[in-house]
Design a protein around this motif. Structure first.
Motif, short mmCIF file in Angstrom:
data_model
loop_
_atom_site.label_atom_id
_atom_site.label_comp_id
_atom_site.label_asym_id
_atom_site.label_seq_id
_atom_site.Cartn_x
_atom_site.Cartn_y
_atom_site.Cartn_z
N HIS A 82 26.48 68.26 23.87
CA HIS A 82 28.09 67.44 24.21
C HIS A 82 26.88 65.71 23.40
O HIS A 82 25.98 65.88 23.19
CB HIS A 82 28.25 67.00 25.81
CG HIS A 82 28.77 65.86 26.31
ND1 HIS A 82 28.82 64.53 26.46
CD2 HIS A 82 29.56 66.16 27.34
CE1 HIS A 82 29.91 63.98 27.05
NE2 HIS A 82 30.25 64.74 27.54
N ARG A 106 20.53 68.10 29.69
CA ARG A 106 21.67 69.46 29.39
C ARG A 106 22.59 69.43 28.08
O ARG A 106 23.38 70.01 28.00
CB ARG A 106 22.34 69.53 31.26
CG ARG A 106 20.64 69.96 31.96
CD ARG A 106 21.36 70.23 33.53
NE ARG A 106 20.96 71.16 34.44
CZ ARG A 106 19.85 71.15 35.37
NH1 ARG A 106 20.56 69.43 35.08
NH2 ARG A 106 20.12 71.44 35.31
N ALA A 107 22.80 67.87 28.62
CA ALA A 107 24.72 67.25 27.75
C ALA A 107 23.46 68.01 26.17
O ALA A 107 24.29 68.14 25.44
CB ALA A 107 25.12 65.63 27.20
N TYR A 155 20.04 70.03 17.47
CA TYR A 155 21.18 69.36 18.30
C TYR A 155 22.67 70.29 17.67
O TYR A 155 22.68 69.37 16.81
CB TYR A 155 22.00 68.69 18.44
CG TYR A 155 23.05 67.70 18.82
CD1 TYR A 155 23.68 67.70 20.57
CD2 TYR A 155 24.31 67.08 18.00
CE1 TYR A 155 24.34 67.33 20.39
CE2 TYR A 155 24.99 66.53 18.23
CZ TYR A 155 25.69 66.97 20.00
OH TYR A 155 26.96 66.86 20.56
N GLY A 189 28.81 73.06 20.65
CA GLY A 189 27.42 74.05 20.94
C GLY A 189 26.12 74.44 21.68
O GLY A 189 25.58 73.19 21.64
N GLN A 190 25.64 75.72 21.45
CA GLN A 190 24.16 75.19 22.44
C GLN A 190 22.95 75.41 21.22
O GLN A 190 22.82 76.00 20.47
CB GLN A 190 23.51 77.14 22.43
CG GLN A 190 25.51 77.20 23.30
CD GLN A 190 24.84 76.46 24.67
OE1 GLN A 190 23.64 76.47 25.69
NE2 GLN A 190 25.59 75.85 25.79
N THR A 191 22.26 74.44 21.72
CA THR A 191 21.02 73.74 20.97
C THR A 191 20.64 75.48 20.29
O THR A 191 20.10 76.84 21.15
CB THR A 191 20.37 73.47 21.43
OG1 THR A 191 18.69 73.03 21.17
CG2 THR A 191 19.44 74.10 23.22
N MET A 208 21.35 69.86 24.97
CA MET A 208 21.25 71.35 25.35
C MET A 208 22.65 72.44 25.09
O MET A 208 23.11 73.03 24.16
CB MET A 208 21.01 72.71 26.29
CG MET A 208 19.68 71.66 26.79
SD MET A 208 18.87 72.61 28.35
CE MET A 208 19.31 74.41 28.49
N SER A 209 23.72 71.61 25.45
CA SER A 209 25.26 72.43 25.21
C SER A 209 26.14 71.67 24.32
O SER A 209 27.75 72.26 23.77
CB SER A 209 26.20 72.14 26.85
OG SER A 209 26.10 70.56 26.97
#
Length: 275
Positions: free
Chosen positions: A108, A102-103, A32, A36-38, A105-106
């Motif tokens: 959040h 998705r959270a 995580y 940022g992106q995973t 990954m992004s």
């Protein structure tokens, strides 16, 4: 079908279950990246929804550990092929290894690990853990719900007007129209949508949200643990006829749902009814 688990036996599982979920979170957290992106590998499942190597690692770990903890329990999770043996099992683990992929990954923070134990078709243990904030929601059937060890209850909001609401915008708009009077929409307090459905329901249980709306196609693993937490805090996850959610059916998919206090349930359901 095996015998249901006695309350004292369910109680006895809690410390080991809590520690197991913490260990599972430790597997996911290195992937995580806040904001940022995973760094995890990502691919698409059938139907197009994403899955990461963290989802699979957590799922595999929990399946091994929870099955060892309670060998007679069947298994249902997002990342494991379904086995119909669960339909005749008295005990079933229902798990979402990462609810809100998705959270996750992004970057959040609102993703969670959700675990429930069903006994005779009803959740008797429910856990929702938000690893980023180290927040633990827990419930044991008949023993109340807690957040980080402190008892939680639903809010005292008594009217849809002025309620704090989160969920898909089309449902929130329907609620505002249906709860309005004299041709005017009801005034609602819109809360930013919580990506993890389990966390959305848990926040209704803790009283920080009054109404959580759920679009169609949620699965058992998104809901079962959080549902028990909400029940024990004085609320319910209901369909739009006001009926409680049921679990471990052949198709574990649900229609539109509301997570809400018992006080507000009838008014929310009525406001969402087709006109």
């Amino acid at each position: 079908m095996s015998d249901p688990i006695p309350p004292e036996a369910a109680h006895a599982l809690v410390p080991a279950l809590r520690e197991t979920i913490r260990e599972a979170a430790a597997l996911a957290l290195p992937f995580y990246k806040a904001g940022g992106q995973t760094g995890a590998r990502v691919w698409s499942k059938a139907g197009g929804s994403p899955v990461t190597e963290a989802d699979v690692a957590v799922d595999t770990f929990l399946k091994v550990r929870l099955s060892a903890m309670l060998p007679r329990a069947a298994w249902l999770s997002e990342e494991t092929s379904d086995n119909p043996v669960r339909l005749d099992a008295g005990l079933v683990w229902i798990v979402d290894p990462i609810d809100g992929t998705r959270a996750f990954m992004s970057g959040h923070p609102d993703w969670s690990i959700a675990v429930a134990l069903l006994s005779a078709g009803q959740p008797v243990l429910g856990f929702v853990h938000a690893p980023v904030t180290d927040t633990f929601y827990e419930a044991i059937a008949g023993a109340g719900a807690t957040r980080n060890g402190q008892t939680i209850t639903v809010s005292g909001q008594r009217a849809v007007e002025g309620a704090r609401v989160t969920g898909p915008k089309p449902m929130m708009d329907r609620l505002a129209r249906g709860a309005g009077t004299n041709g005017q929409q009801a005034e609602l307090v819109y809360v930013e949508r919580v990506p993890s459905l389990a966390l959305r329901v848990a926040r209704v249980a803790e009283g920080s949200i009054d109404v959580g709306l759920v679009s169609p196609h949620a699965r058992d693993w998104d809901l079962a643990g959080a549902d028990l937490i909400l029940r024990e805090a004085g609320g319910t996850v209901s369909d739009l006829q006001g009926r409680p959610t049921t679990y471990n059916r052949p198709d574990p998919v649900h229609g539109e749902l509301v997570a809400v206090s018992q006080t507000l349930r009838n008014d929310v359901v009525a406001a969402l009814a087709p006109r």
